[in-house]
Design an enzyme around this catalytic site. Sequence first.
Site, mmCIF file in Angstrom:
data_model
loop_
_atom_site.group_PDB
_atom_site.id
_atom_site.type_symbol
_atom_site.label_atom_id
_atom_site.label_comp_id
_atom_site.label_asym_id
_atom_site.label_seq_id
_atom_site.Cartn_x
_atom_site.Cartn_y
_atom_site.Cartn_z
ATOM 1 N N HIS A 1 -3.369 -5.080 1.766
ATOM 2 C CA HIS A 1 -2.708 -5.331 3.063
ATOM 3 C C HIS A 1 -2.764 -6.808 3.473
ATOM 4 O O HIS A 1 -3.652 -7.189 4.249
ATOM 5 C CB HIS A 1 -3.419 -4.527 4.165
ATOM 6 C CG HIS A 1 -3.182 -3.066 4.109
ATOM 7 N ND1 HIS A 1 -2.219 -2.442 4.845
ATOM 8 C CD2 HIS A 1 -3.798 -2.099 3.400
ATOM 9 C CE1 HIS A 1 -2.236 -1.149 4.602
ATOM 10 N NE2 HIS A 1 -3.190 -0.919 3.734
ATOM 11 N N CYS B 1 0.830 -1.209 0.000
ATOM 12 C CA CYS B 1 0.000 0.000 0.000
ATOM 13 C C CYS B 1 0.869 1.266 0.000
ATOM 14 O O CYS B 1 1.492 1.567 -1.011
ATOM 15 C CB CYS B 1 -0.972 -0.059 1.156
ATOM 16 S SG CYS B 1 -2.438 0.916 0.853
ATOM 17 N N GLU C 1 -1.136 -8.225 5.643
ATOM 18 C CA GLU C 1 -0.850 -8.365 7.075
ATOM 19 C C GLU C 1 -2.110 -8.204 7.927
ATOM 20 O O GLU C 1 -2.064 -8.370 9.139
ATOM 21 C CB GLU C 1 0.228 -7.354 7.503
ATOM 22 C CG GLU C 1 -0.219 -5.918 7.659
ATOM 23 C CD GLU C 1 -0.449 -5.185 6.335
ATOM 24 O OE1 GLU C 1 -0.433 -5.828 5.271
ATOM 25 O OE2 GLU C 1 -0.673 -3.959 6.388
HETATM 26 N N1 GLN Z 1 -3.617 6.466 1.152
HETATM 27 C C1 GLN Z 1 -2.319 6.154 1.647
HETATM 28 C C2 GLN Z 1 -1.247 6.945 0.909
HETATM 29 O O1 GLN Z 1 -1.532 7.548 -0.071
HETATM 30 C C3 GLN Z 1 -2.036 4.674 1.543
HETATM 31 C C4 GLN Z 1 -3.052 3.905 2.333
HETATM 32 C C5 GLN Z 1 -2.532 2.679 2.983
HETATM 33 O O2 GLN Z 1 -1.328 2.442 3.087
HETATM 34 N N2 GLN Z 1 -3.444 1.893 3.494
HETATM 35 O O3 GLN Z 1 -0.127 6.967 1.317
#
Ligand code: GLN
Length: 199
Positions: free
Chosen positions: A176, A84, A178
């Site tokens: 994610h 992410c 995890e």
């Molecule tokens: N929206 C976050 C970003 O732009 C990422 C979201 C996440 O890691 N769950 O950094």
Amino acid sequence: MAERNVTVGVLSYQGSVEEHLYMLEQIPGVRAIPVKTLPALEQIDGLILPGGESTTISKLLKLFHLHEPIRERIQRGMPVWGTCAGLILLAKEIVGEEPHFGVMDITVRRNAYGTQLDSFRQDVVVPEFSPDPIPLTFIRAPWIEKVNSDSVQVLCELNGHIVAAKERNMLVTSYHPELNDDLTTHRYFVEMCRNANWK
Ligand code: GLN
């Protein structure tokens, strides 16, 4: 023959750090450590960049002087897995923003699925990881808008958008792993760490 023991780090400024450490601790032969400073970075065979807020993590990387040491290690072949926000940190291009590490040949769109309210979970087969469906959890997730080199392998597409990819020692997932009790993707990354020869 016994499997090689490995030390896997989780960048631990912000985001889902404890969750990644907890998953890694369940895999035999793995020592999982939080990484915030150079002495910890020097111990690891591979590094997870967790989800969180990419802009915040990026600022802290510079404040703690780990931006360059990590970038240099990635280019030397250290296995790295961005989940992410971690994926955003690795991308060479971010739509409308400056890149952070800028090491992986992908273009990423932040918050591509909308707000927190648009978060979702779906069971999907990612053949590179397992023939069985695994749970993918998306939280204000980015997607990979495009890959910019033949060396990037697309691992998973969902509704026409790329959500997992790999380029040499770099693995990225826009979701994610995890946050579920499924260890498949962590096991896959641990194997990348076991097989790497960069130190
Ligand atoms: N929206 C976050 C970003 O732009 C990422 C979201 C996440 O890691 N769950 O950094």
